[in-house]
Every structure is written in structure tokens, then in C-alpha cells.
Design a protein around this motif. Structure first.
Motif, PDB file in Angstrom:
ATOM      1  N   ASP A  80      23.628  -7.923  35.038  1.00 45.79           N
ATOM      2  CA  ASP A  80      22.485  -7.390  35.796  1.00 45.79           C
ATOM      3  C   ASP A  80      22.073  -8.327  36.924  1.00 45.79           C
ATOM      4  N   GLU A  81      22.077  -9.633  36.673  1.00 46.57           N
ATOM      5  CA  GLU A  81      21.725 -10.597  37.722  1.00 46.57           C
ATOM      6  C   GLU A  81      22.758 -10.573  38.847  1.00 46.57           C
ATOM      7  N   ILE A  82      24.017 -10.421  38.497  1.00 46.24           N
ATOM      8  CA  ILE A  82      25.063 -10.337  39.521  1.00 46.24           C
ATOM      9  C   ILE A  82      24.882  -9.071  40.344  1.00 46.24           C
ATOM     10  N   ASP A  83      24.578  -7.945  39.683  1.00 41.54           N
ATOM     11  CA  ASP A  83      24.309  -6.695  40.410  1.00 41.54           C
ATOM     12  C   ASP A  83      23.151  -6.875  41.385  1.00 41.54           C
ATOM     13  N   ALA A  84      22.093  -7.546  40.947  1.00 43.36           N
ATOM     14  CA  ALA A  84      20.935  -7.780  41.811  1.00 43.36           C
ATOM     15  C   ALA A  84      21.308  -8.663  42.998  1.00 43.36           C
ATOM     16  N   LEU A  85      22.124  -9.691  42.770  1.00 41.47           N
ATOM     17  CA  LEU A  85      22.572 -10.552  43.871  1.00 41.47           C
ATOM     18  C   LEU A  85      23.390  -9.772  44.891  1.00 41.47           C
TER      19      LEU A  85
END
Length: 194
Positions: free
Chosen positions: A173-178
Motif C-alpha cells: 500500500d505504501e508503494i502504491d501511494a508513492l
């Protein structure tokens, strides 16, 4: 191919090709001697480090290496040479992200970094998240995502290895947000520690 790229004990041509392709997206590393080595490692599957030689003491001359292993508990379950391209490229991109992070550190800073990484879990977490962020910034968001998903969802990996991945590395999820923020703003936002 980068004339500064060297392979040691890497026999799989596809790994050489994929590493060279990944390295091509890191222009700040093109003038640096970079080694991809297959070595026996006890606790890691892949790692990036400066080469300790006389050039280590001069940032402009420092050599770097990315090591990978087929002799750890994890690689009994996951053999790098047998992984899908997207997963291997994501792993290489992450390791090259570490090297970009090392570029401006003086030799004393590199020693402090190594000690911090070895002894403080928060320091290790920040370093791993920075490497992921740098890889996404260089256009490897989907590959980093593929690597994370593969390793977390791979049924036969030891539970402690998956726990370590969740603790120290960016989540899917953090990678998607980045990736979304980067596409929207055109530059990589800072990782906010929670």
C-alpha cells in the motif's frame, strides 16, 4: 552495457542482462565500478555494499557491489535465478537504491551507516524504506511492488522472513501511494515515519 559493470561467479546470462538493464536506469552510477557477485551469505538473500579497498576512502573513486546468494534458508524456497524477471528486477532496483543512498556519504559516514544498520532496527527500517523509495523514483515502482507481493505471498517462505519484510520494508500500500504521488507531482515525496 556499462563498462564499469563486472560480474563475479554469475553464470546465468539472464541475470547479467537484467542487472545491466536495471543499472541503466541509474545514471548517477554509470561512472562507478559496480559488481554483481554470487556469494554464500548466511543471513541475506541480496545486499548492496561498498567495496572495502583504498578507493573506499574517496567517494569519487568508491566501488560498490551487489551480492546475491543461493545458500541461505530463504533461497532453499526462492532461487534468484528461477524468479520472474519483474521480481528480480525489483530486487536489483532496491539494492541499487541502497548504492545511490551511499554515494554522498564520506567514509566515516559509511562506517556509521553500517554500525547503525547492524545494531538499531529503526535505522535499518529507514535505510530499507529509503532504498525502496529511490527505486520507485527511478521508475521501478511496479517491479518493487511485484517483488514485495511475491515474497509476502510465497507460501513456502519461513514465517520469520515474511515478518522481517513487513517490519523493515515499505508495504504494498505504501508503494502504491508513492507511485501515485510520484505520477501526480512528478517528484518523489518524502516517506513519513508513523
Amino acid at each position: 552495457m556499462n563498462p564499469q559493470l563486472r560480474f563475479q561467479h554469475v553464470h546465468a546470462d539472464h541475470l547479467k542482462e537484467w542487472f545491466a538493464e536495471t543499472l541503466a536506469a541509474y545514471p548517477e552510477l554509470h561512472s562507478r565500478p559496480i559488481y554483481l557477485r554470487k556469494v554464500s551469505m548466511r543471513y541475506s538473500t541480496m545486499r548492496a555494499q561498498p567495496v572495502i579497498n583504498w578507493q573506499f576512502f574517496r567517494r569519487a573513486l568508491r566501488h560498490y557491489r551487489v551480492d546475491f546468494s543461493n545458500h541461505t534458508e530463504v533461497t532453499v524456497h526462492v532461487k534468484v535465478r528461477e524468479l520472474p524477471k519483474e521480481v528480480v528486477v525489483g530486487w536489483f532496483a532496491h539494492e541499487l537504491g541502497h548504492i545511490v543512498d551511499y554515494l554522498n556519504r564520506p567514509w566515516r559516514g559509511m562506517i556509521a551507516f553500517g554500525l547503525g544498520y547492524a545494531f538499531w532496527s529503526r535505522y535499518m527500517r529507514e535505510a530499507e524504506r529509503r532504498a525502496d523509495t529511490i527505486a520507485v523514483d527511478h521508475g521501478f515502482g511496479s517491479e518493487i511492488q511485484a517483488t514485495k507481493r511475491y515474497l509476502i505471498n510465497h507460501a513456502t517462505l519461513p514465517r520469520h522472513y515474511k515478518k522481517r519484510l513487513r517490519k523493515y520494508y515499505l508495504s504494498a500500500d505504501e508503494i502504491d501511494a508513492l507511485i501515485a504521488a510520484y505520477e501526480e507531482e512528478g517528484e518523489m515525496p518524502d516517506i513519513v515515519e508513523i
